[in-house]
Design a protein around this motif. Sequence first.
Motif, PDB file in Angstrom:
ATOM      1  N   ILE A 120      32.573  64.310  24.377  1.00 52.57           N
ATOM      2  CA  ILE A 120      33.346  65.473  24.810  1.00 52.57           C
ATOM      3  C   ILE A 120      33.883  65.216  26.216  1.00 52.57           C
ATOM      4  CG2 ILE A 120      33.288  67.947  25.297  1.00 52.57           C
ATOM      5  CD1 ILE A 120      32.953  67.239  22.349  1.00 52.57           C
ATOM      6  N   TRP A 121      35.198  65.364  26.373  1.00 57.07           N
ATOM      7  CA  TRP A 121      35.820  65.134  27.685  1.00 57.07           C
ATOM      8  C   TRP A 121      35.538  66.316  28.607  1.00 57.07           C
ATOM      9  CZ3 TRP A 121      39.467  66.975  31.174  1.00 57.07           C
ATOM     10  CH2 TRP A 121      40.006  66.039  32.067  1.00 57.07           C
ATOM     11  N   VAL A 122      34.939  66.021  29.788  1.00 56.00           N
ATOM     12  CA  VAL A 122      34.551  67.097  30.709  1.00 56.00           C
ATOM     13  C   VAL A 122      35.126  66.907  32.112  1.00 56.00           C
ATOM     14  CG1 VAL A 122      32.469  67.799  29.477  1.00 56.00           C
ATOM     15  CG2 VAL A 122      32.344  65.930  31.154  1.00 56.00           C
ATOM     16  N   GLY A 123      36.108  66.014  32.254  1.00 57.54           N
ATOM     17  CA  GLY A 123      36.735  65.894  33.565  1.00 57.54           C
ATOM     18  C   GLY A 123      36.897  64.461  34.019  1.00 57.54           C
ATOM     19  N   LYS A 124      37.167  64.309  35.329  1.00 60.86           N
ATOM     20  CA  LYS A 124      37.357  62.995  35.916  1.00 60.86           C
ATOM     21  C   LYS A 124      36.556  62.888  37.206  1.00 60.86           C
ATOM     22  CE  LYS A 124      41.050  60.647  35.065  1.00 60.86           C
ATOM     23  NZ  LYS A 124      42.429  60.086  35.112  1.00 60.86           N
ATOM     24  N   ALA A 125      36.176  61.662  37.532  1.00 61.71           N
ATOM     25  CA  ALA A 125      35.383  61.404  38.728  1.00 61.71           C
ATOM     26  C   ALA A 125      36.219  61.610  39.986  1.00 61.71           C
ATOM     27  CB  ALA A 125      34.822  59.986  38.687  1.00 61.71           C
ATOM     28  N   GLU A 126      35.611  62.141  41.023  1.00 58.51           N
ATOM     29  CA  GLU A 126      36.327  62.466  42.252  1.00 58.51           C
ATOM     30  C   GLU A 126      36.808  61.220  42.988  1.00 58.51           C
ATOM     31  OE1 GLU A 126      38.149  65.188  44.031  1.00 58.51           O
ATOM     32  OE2 GLU A 126      36.367  66.100  43.166  1.00 58.51           O
ATOM     33  N   ILE A 127      35.999  60.176  43.006  1.00 55.46           N
ATOM     34  CA  ILE A 127      36.323  58.995  43.815  1.00 55.46           C
ATOM     35  C   ILE A 127      37.219  58.002  43.086  1.00 55.46           C
ATOM     36  CG2 ILE A 127      35.373  56.999  45.031  1.00 55.46           C
ATOM     37  CD1 ILE A 127      34.915  59.623  46.477  1.00 55.46           C
ATOM     38  N   ASN A 128      36.817  57.565  41.880  1.00 57.63           N
ATOM     39  CA  ASN A 128      37.570  56.496  41.201  1.00 57.63           C
ATOM     40  C   ASN A 128      38.447  56.987  40.054  1.00 57.63           C
ATOM     41  OD1 ASN A 128      35.748  57.036  39.168  1.00 57.63           O
ATOM     42  ND2 ASN A 128      34.633  55.104  39.346  1.00 57.63           N
ATOM     43  N   ASP A 129      38.492  58.303  39.811  1.00 60.70           N
ATOM     44  CA  ASP A 129      39.368  58.914  38.805  1.00 60.70           C
ATOM     45  C   ASP A 129      39.036  58.489  37.379  1.00 60.70           C
ATOM     46  OD1 ASP A 129      41.486  60.850  38.644  1.00 60.70           O
ATOM     47  OD2 ASP A 129      42.826  59.263  37.968  1.00 60.70           O
ATOM     48  N   ALA A 130      37.827  58.017  37.143  1.00 63.27           N
ATOM     49  CA  ALA A 130      37.413  57.641  35.787  1.00 63.27           C
ATOM     50  C   ALA A 130      37.214  58.895  34.936  1.00 63.27           C
ATOM     51  CB  ALA A 130      36.115  56.834  35.831  1.00 63.27           C
TER      52      ALA A 130
END
Length: 244
Positions: free
Chosen positions: A210-220
């Motif tokens: 389930i997609w729950v967002g993206k990482a703040e630093i590396n945008d993963a």
Amino acid sequence: ESEVPVVMTDYCFMPRHGEKLTEEREDVIKILDAVDTSSGATFATQCTCKGPKGKYAVTYFERWLESLGRLHVIIWSDNEPSITSVVRAVKKLASVDVVPETTVVGSHASMGAGEEVHDPLRGSFLAKADLDRRLKLNIEMSDDIVPWAIKHTAWVRTRFLEQKDKHSAYWHFKGTEYKGTIAKFGVEVMGKLPLEKRQGKFTSQWVTGIWVGKAEINDAHIILTPHGAINLRTLHRLPLGSAP
């Protein structure tokens, strides 16, 4: 007026139905949130407890602060020990030069900060009915997906909410609008595992979650799997009809 950017931070409490609260209760979740007043960028994360013992919240706050690209910043809070101790913990971790400043709880300035930080996030938090329908679940505040929804709400506001000058907060601290790829929150996706992660419970090069967002630093991309949350660079939507 100081030229040093100001970040305002505080705790807020979120009950089951999202109504406004001014004090903590047993049936609510605790949220540490912040806003960069010069750009409008927002941060929010659920806390297991108030104060620096909530180490994940402190670390995530520090990472968000670093992502703003500031050399110096004032972190402004009220004078409650639970929040001032968090600011000191963030200052200790950060490479950014952090200057803590406080005001008295209940003062006009303190109330204004609460409106600046909490109300926009509360107003746009978790479209619960839509999420319930797509996941075919009755989402409760104790469910694993809720902390991710809280973080994602602040992340989305920073990148996609148009301000009065027609730009996002992201544009104000990056100099360009956000161009990364995203999926709809709560949708099932397929991600490609890098070679170093294909071990243990993850043996295939592809994993669904389930997609729950993206990482703040590396945008993963961040997806939830039966074995936990993982960060991935490559993502594919599942064919129509296979997602929940």
